[in-house]
Design a protein around this motif. Structure first.
Motif, PDB file in Angstrom:
ATOM      1  N   ALA A 184       0.826  -1.207   0.000  1.00 28.77           N
ATOM      2  CA  ALA A 184       0.000   0.000   0.000  1.00 28.77           C
ATOM      3  C   ALA A 184       0.863   1.261   0.000  1.00 28.77           C
ATOM      4  CB  ALA A 184      -0.931   0.000   1.208  1.00 28.77           C
ATOM      5  N   SER A 185       1.990   1.228   0.723  1.00 33.30           N
ATOM      6  CA  SER A 185       2.902   2.379   0.705  1.00 33.30           C
ATOM      7  C   SER A 185       3.617   2.502  -0.631  1.00 33.30           C
ATOM      8  CB  SER A 185       3.937   2.246   1.836  1.00 33.30           C
ATOM      9  OG  SER A 185       3.311   2.266   3.100  1.00 33.30           O
ATOM     10  N   LEU A 186       3.924   1.387  -1.251  1.00 32.44           N
ATOM     11  CA  LEU A 186       4.604   1.427  -2.544  1.00 32.44           C
ATOM     12  C   LEU A 186       3.711   1.993  -3.642  1.00 32.44           C
ATOM     13  CD1 LEU A 186       6.485  -1.994  -2.488  1.00 32.44           C
ATOM     14  CD2 LEU A 186       7.543   0.271  -2.556  1.00 32.44           C
ATOM     15  N   GLN A 187       2.395   1.860  -3.489  1.00 34.45           N
ATOM     16  CA  GLN A 187       1.493   2.405  -4.494  1.00 34.45           C
ATOM     17  C   GLN A 187       1.531   3.922  -4.513  1.00 34.45           C
ATOM     18  OE1 GLN A 187       0.025   0.182  -6.670  1.00 34.45           O
ATOM     19  NE2 GLN A 187       1.339  -1.151  -5.451  1.00 34.45           N
ATOM     20  N   LYS A 188       1.913   4.538  -3.366  1.00 33.07           N
ATOM     21  CA  LYS A 188       1.999   5.993  -3.294  1.00 33.07           C
ATOM     22  C   LYS A 188       3.383   6.511  -3.694  1.00 33.07           C
ATOM     23  CE  LYS A 188      -1.216   5.888   0.609  1.00 33.07           C
ATOM     24  NZ  LYS A 188      -1.422   6.266   2.045  1.00 33.07           N
ATOM     25  N   LEU A 189       4.310   5.609  -3.968  1.00 32.30           N
ATOM     26  CA  LEU A 189       5.680   6.006  -4.292  1.00 32.30           C
ATOM     27  C   LEU A 189       5.755   6.531  -5.721  1.00 32.30           C
ATOM     28  CD1 LEU A 189       8.625   6.054  -3.281  1.00 32.30           C
ATOM     29  CD2 LEU A 189       8.887   3.765  -4.236  1.00 32.30           C
ATOM     30  N   ASP A 190       6.352   7.690  -5.894  1.00 36.42           N
ATOM     31  CA  ASP A 190       6.494   8.302  -7.224  1.00 36.42           C
ATOM     32  C   ASP A 190       7.720   7.701  -7.915  1.00 36.42           C
ATOM     33  OD1 ASP A 190       6.397   9.831  -9.447  1.00 36.42           O
ATOM     34  OD2 ASP A 190       6.638  11.765  -8.434  1.00 36.42           O
ATOM     35  N   ASP A 191       7.491   7.066  -9.053  1.00 39.21           N
ATOM     36  CA  ASP A 191       8.592   6.430  -9.784  1.00 39.21           C
ATOM     37  C   ASP A 191       9.608   7.447 -10.284  1.00 39.21           C
ATOM     38  OD1 ASP A 191       7.404   4.010  -9.356  1.00 39.21           O
ATOM     39  OD2 ASP A 191       6.364   3.966 -11.297  1.00 39.21           O
ATOM     40  N   SER A 192       9.168   8.690 -10.515  1.00 37.13           N
ATOM     41  CA  SER A 192      10.090   9.691 -11.030  1.00 37.13           C
ATOM     42  C   SER A 192      11.186  10.029 -10.022  1.00 37.13           C
ATOM     43  CB  SER A 192       9.332  10.963 -11.404  1.00 37.13           C
ATOM     44  OG  SER A 192       8.674  11.518 -10.275  1.00 37.13           O
ATOM     45  N   VAL A 193      10.872   9.943  -8.723  1.00 40.29           N
ATOM     46  CA  VAL A 193      11.889  10.206  -7.696  1.00 40.29           C
ATOM     47  C   VAL A 193      12.972   9.136  -7.747  1.00 40.29           C
ATOM     48  CG1 VAL A 193      12.292  10.513  -5.234  1.00 40.29           C
ATOM     49  CG2 VAL A 193      10.183  11.362  -6.260  1.00 40.29           C
ATOM     50  N   GLU A 194      12.563   7.887  -7.898  1.00 43.46           N
ATOM     51  CA  GLU A 194      13.537   6.797  -7.991  1.00 43.46           C
ATOM     52  C   GLU A 194      14.361   6.914  -9.265  1.00 43.46           C
ATOM     53  OE1 GLU A 194      13.535   1.887  -7.880  1.00 43.46           O
ATOM     54  OE2 GLU A 194      11.688   3.035  -7.564  1.00 43.46           O
TER      55      GLU A 194
END
Length: 298
Positions: A184-194
């Motif tokens: 659930a936390s990973l779904q909120k993670l912005d791929d652009s930051v990574e």
């Protein structure tokens, strides 16, 4: 600066809206009736007087709590339960974080298939699931038979009626809660930051440690709280795989209620278990929040 006119202050003052309270009242009453009221009655029962011949008598006493707090037998049980819960929580974090990250990067339909596989242990009765582990961990079970055939062990390992077997079974049962919380936390993670970290020359390990893990820490914390609470209060798995000698707090309280019929002592054990779980959960939550607040401030 002149103060606002009294009439204007009254007009702009927010009014109390009873609609949210009325809408939540049925759920609140159900919560109080099914959870808070039984807990309150258990707490009252823990202060009751008990006589081996007459049973629960009138009056109140602290003797039940003193019997638990001053007896080394119960100290060992509480320590064993704490170590078991911490071990299951750590194993769930170590195994659950990679699983959740891999699951989040899968594409359809593989993501849905593996999600069902991960949640499969929760779809089976806890008794049936634990009995299956008992068959696997026996001296002639699949685990020992396979290791013996491969020549990895000279004799069958003792997994039944040991804390190792209980820990393995509880980790298998509770790790889906950890994976779901982290996912659930990973779904909120912005791929652009990574991707930005990778484009600036950071390795994938550094991005995982400096970018991904701090952002999914709320999911790890919430999953750890759920896993710790469920493992500390687990009954069926320790009772079946641990046997009569390897007691935890839940089985000790059950024995007081059913075997010796000392309900006040069993209630005192249950109340102390609840208090200990709340203390560990709230304390760990406060420590982690302070540490991450210092990291982000620096």
């Amino acid at each position: 600066m002149a103060s606002a006119h009294p009439v204007v202050a009254v007009l702009i003052r927010p009014r109390f809206n009873p609609v949210p309270l009325l809408l939540s009242a049925p759920a609140l009453l159900l919560f109080m009736g099914l959870l808070l009221l039984p807990l309150a009655l258990t707490a009252v029962l823990s202060f009751s007087v008990y006589d081996s011949q007459l049973g629960v008598g009138e009056g109140h006493t602290f003797a039940n709590y003193m019997a638990v707090l001053t007896d080394d037998y119960y100290h060992e049980i509480f320590t064993r339960t704490l170590l078991m819960s911490l071990t299951v929580t750590v194993l769930s974090v170590v195994l659950g974080v990679p699983e959740a990250i891999i699951l989040s990067r899968m594409r359809s339909p593989w993501r849905a298939i593996f999600l069902v596989i991960i949640l499969a242990p929760l779809l089976i009765s806890v008794v049936v699931r634990t009995l299956g582990w008992a068959i696997l961990m026996g001296n002639e079970g699949l685990i020992n038979t396979g290791l013996l055939n491969l020549g990895l062990i000279p004799s069958p390992m003792k997994l039944l009626y040991t804390m190792t077997g209980v820990t393995i079974a509880l980790t298998h049962v509770l790790i889906p809660f950890m994976i779901i919380s982290i996912w659930a936390s990973l779904q909120k993670l912005d791929d652009s930051v990574e991707n930005a970290g990778l484009s600036l020359g950071a390795s994938r390990a550094t991005v995982l440690r400096r970018v991904v893990l701090p952002q999914i820490m709320p999911g790890i914390l919430s999953g750890g709280i759920i896993v710790f609470a469920l493992s500390a209060s687990a009954f069926a798995t320790p009772a079946i795989l641990g046997g009569r000698r390897l007691k935890v707090v839940a089985t000790a309280a059950y024995d007081e209620f059913t075997a010796t019929l000392n309900w006040p002592l069993g209630a005192a054990i249950a109340v102390l278990l609840l208090a200990g779980m709340l203390a560990v959960i709230l304390g760990s939550n406060r420590i982690i929040e302070r540490r991450y607040a210092q990291v982000f401030e620096s």
